[in-house]
Enzyme design. Structure first.
Site, mmCIF file in Angstrom:
data_model
loop_
_atom_site.group_PDB
_atom_site.id
_atom_site.type_symbol
_atom_site.label_atom_id
_atom_site.label_comp_id
_atom_site.label_asym_id
_atom_site.label_seq_id
_atom_site.Cartn_x
_atom_site.Cartn_y
_atom_site.Cartn_z
ATOM 1 N N CYS A 136 0.848 -1.192 0.000
ATOM 2 C CA CYS A 136 0.000 0.000 0.000
ATOM 3 C C CYS A 136 0.882 1.241 0.000
ATOM 4 O O CYS A 136 1.708 1.407 0.887
ATOM 5 C CB CYS A 136 -0.926 0.035 1.196
ATOM 6 S SG CYS A 136 -1.936 1.531 1.196
ATOM 7 N N ASN A 198 -0.126 -3.467 -7.398
ATOM 8 C CA ASN A 198 -0.826 -2.461 -6.609
ATOM 9 C C ASN A 198 -0.710 -1.123 -7.359
ATOM 10 O O ASN A 198 -0.166 -1.078 -8.461
ATOM 11 C CB ASN A 198 -0.205 -2.385 -5.201
ATOM 12 C CG ASN A 198 -1.225 -1.919 -4.160
ATOM 13 O OD1 ASN A 198 -2.038 -1.037 -4.435
ATOM 14 N ND2 ASN A 198 -1.180 -2.501 -2.980
#
Lengths: 309, 285
Positions: A136, A198
């Protein structure tokens, strides 16, 4: 369509078609209330990945958290979540009604957190697999996720591996020089599978104030704008390693699914496109069948890695 | 959040039902809708499209997520638009072209098709009695038309206060000609010169003996909502309630992305599913 086999496998987990959702982009419990009351039973994706949970609840980043860019979306949600304990108590029992394998996504600040979270889920029969979100970008402004460091990625995976026998997926960040090295570190740590990618680090400035638009300053870019970046990552990682790859990053059309599979993905995940149409995944399955048939490809397994030559 | 039961109005029953309150919102779905009206209203543009399902289910204060139909990926995402008004099978929205997304939507022509997800969100709660004080600012006046109609159908007495920067924006006050509204502009070009917050204290007086306290309904820019919330909480009249509709950037509109949050007393809340209408006292100002 007769003779077409869209099923695909992640280890022992059988998926009825290759399209799952990307974590944080589809909340089935909310959608079940807002969109249609039978969504848990008629779930359009072949597996469900809820929003990443962490050991402690997280408020998330200060708004604004969203900004649309050319064919892309910048976000800085910041892993807002209720914490794994509340998730297991409140959400997991409701998710048992889901007619698709459940992949729980977890994240931590330290490598040990991944072991704790994976251990907490180890005995829960509702959970088919665990995804380690080591990537993240929205936790620190410099975006230095744990997943940028091969050694920490390997250790986080080892911690989780020791805590659970469940199928273990490590979600990779594209914000590194050599994504294959990170994928290898995850596999060395015991990962059964990697997912890529991601979001890509990004920033937008307010056209008038010329200050960063997002409250957090920078964010992660998703959507069609990043598809070429993702496709290359899937291609490189799937060629370099022997584990299945879940491909994601801008998947919006059936053609995108076809290409990600051909690049080497065993399954694909759709994220930002669900914001255009929350039930899009179900509609793409038929389109994928048509595209495969037109190319004389009769199974998802026969499609995976076709670009490798 | 628990599932809310769908209570669609039977189609074509020939009766003009009262506009429903927020207690029984219908299910949302993605619809392909044909634009049947597109006209400028000063600085804004009024777009109407056909959607029987949303028209039957929508409640005052709810919104729709709107984008052009078709495969084009830029603009990528739908834009949240307050429901301005509904007809038997029509939905109207009022658009302020501020960026690429809203600009493209504002350029929609009759016959164009829009992909519309809705109706969404928690609208205004219409259960209370007492005088309604409706305060709108700029493009925030849009959802107040359906609200005013619903309150009028309920026989609520109303004061309608609309504020704008300039004459261009104030043209939208014409959309409220069925109601007896007061118009304020910052430059004094139309109506009274000043901000909508100026007449508000005079609207929040103690009710006659035995009558319920006034209730404020507001939609507009953040500073306006903040001023309205402060004035009504400081007015000293017991029982005054203030409902505000907030506008934020949204991606999904259905509670998935957590991008649209606003700060509330107990932490962030989602404008899309927990709002966009909130009790002013729930929010941090």
């Amino acid at each position: 369509m007769a003779g077409m086999d869209l099923t695909t496998r992640l280890g022992a987990i059988e998926l009825r078609h290759p399209i799952m959702n990307a974590s944080g982009t589809f909340d089935v419990l909310e959608a079940d209330a807002v969109l249609q009351p039978d969504l848990l039973a008629g779930f359009p994706f072949s597996a469900y990945v809820p929003k990443t949970v962490t050991l402690k609840p997280r408020e998330g980043n200060v708004p604004p958290r969203l900004y649309e860019t050319a064919a892309g979306l910048l976000n800085s949600i910041g892993l807002a979540n209720k914490g794994i304990e509340a998730f297991m108590e409140e959400d997991l029992p409701r998710l048992a009604a889901l007619k698709a394998p459940l992949i729980v996504s977890v994240a931590g600040e330290r490598t040990a957190d991944y072991g704790v979270c994976a251990g907490m889920l180890a005995d829960r029969s509702e959970v088919a697999a665990v995804e380690l979100n080591v990537s993240c970008p929205n936790v620190e402004l410099d975006g230095r996720a744990l997943g940028c460091d091969p050694d920490r990625t390997r250790r986080a995976t080892e911690e989780a591996r020791q805590a659970t026998s469940k199928f273990l997926i490590v979600k990779l960040t594209p914000n590194v020089t050599d994504i294959v090295a990170l994928a290898r570190a995850a596999v060395d740590g015991g990962a059964d599978c990697v997912s890529a990618i991601n979001t890509v680090h990004g920033m937008a400035l307010d056209p008038w104030t010329l200050r960063p638009v997002l409250g957090h300053g920078s964010g992660g870019l998703s959507g069609p704008a990043i598809k070429p970046v993702a496709l290359r990552a899937v291609y490189l990682v799937s060629r370099g390693l022997d584990v299945p790859v879940i491909g994601m990053g801008g998947v919006t059309t059936a053609q995108d699914v076809l290409e990600f599979m051909a690049a080497g993905a065993t399954a694909v995940a759709m994220g930002t496109a669900s914001f255009r149409d929350p039930l899009l995944a179900g509609r793409l399955v038929g389109g994928l069948e048509t595209l495969m048939k037109e190319r004389g490809i009769s199974s998802a397994a026969g499609l995976t890695g076709r670009s490798h030559g | 959040m628990a599932a809310r039961p769908a209570q669609p109005r039977p189609a074509g029953d020939g009766k003009e039902d009262a506009v429903k309150g927020r207690e029984a919102p219908g299910p949302a779905a993605l619809h392909d809708c044909r634009v049947v009206e597109s006209r400028p209203v000063g600085a804004y543009r009024l777009i109407s499209f056909v959607c029987r399902e949303i028209a039957a289910a929508a409640r005052p204060g709810q919104f729709v997520m709107v984008r052009e139909s078709g495969p084009a990926l830029d603009p990528l995402l739908p834009r949240p638009m307050g429901i301005h008004d509904i007809g038997s099978d029509l939905i109207s929205i009022l658009i302020e072209p501020v960026g690429k997304g809203s600009g493209r939507l504002a350029a929609s022509k009759v016959g164009d098709r829009l992909a519309v997800l809705g109706p969404l969100g928690r609208g205004f709660d219409l259960q209370k009695k007492g005088q309604a004080v409706i305060v709108g600012g700029g493009i925030g006046v849009s959802p107040l038309k359906l609200l005013a109609r619903a309150l009028a159908e309920r026989g609520r007495s109303m004061r309608l206060i609309l504020g704008f920067k300039s004459r261009d924006q104030a043209a939208s006050a014409g959309l409220f000609r069925d109601f007896d509204g007061e118009v304020f502009t910052e430059d004094g070009s139309v109506g009274s010169r000043g901000l909508v917050s100026e007449p508000l204290p005079g609207c929040l007086l103690p009710p006659p003996e035995g009558e319920p306290a006034p209730e404020v309904f507001a939609c507009g820019p953040g500073p306006m909502l903040s001023a309205v919330a402060r004035i009504s909480s400081e007015c000293g009249v017991p029982g005054v309630r203030t409902q505000v509709s907030v506008a934020t950037h949204m991606a999904c509109g259905v509670g998935s992305c957590q991008g649209c949050v606003v700060a509330a007393a107990g932490g962030y809340v989602k404008a899309c599913t927990e709002g966009p209408v909130f009790d002013a006292e729930e929010l941090k100002w």
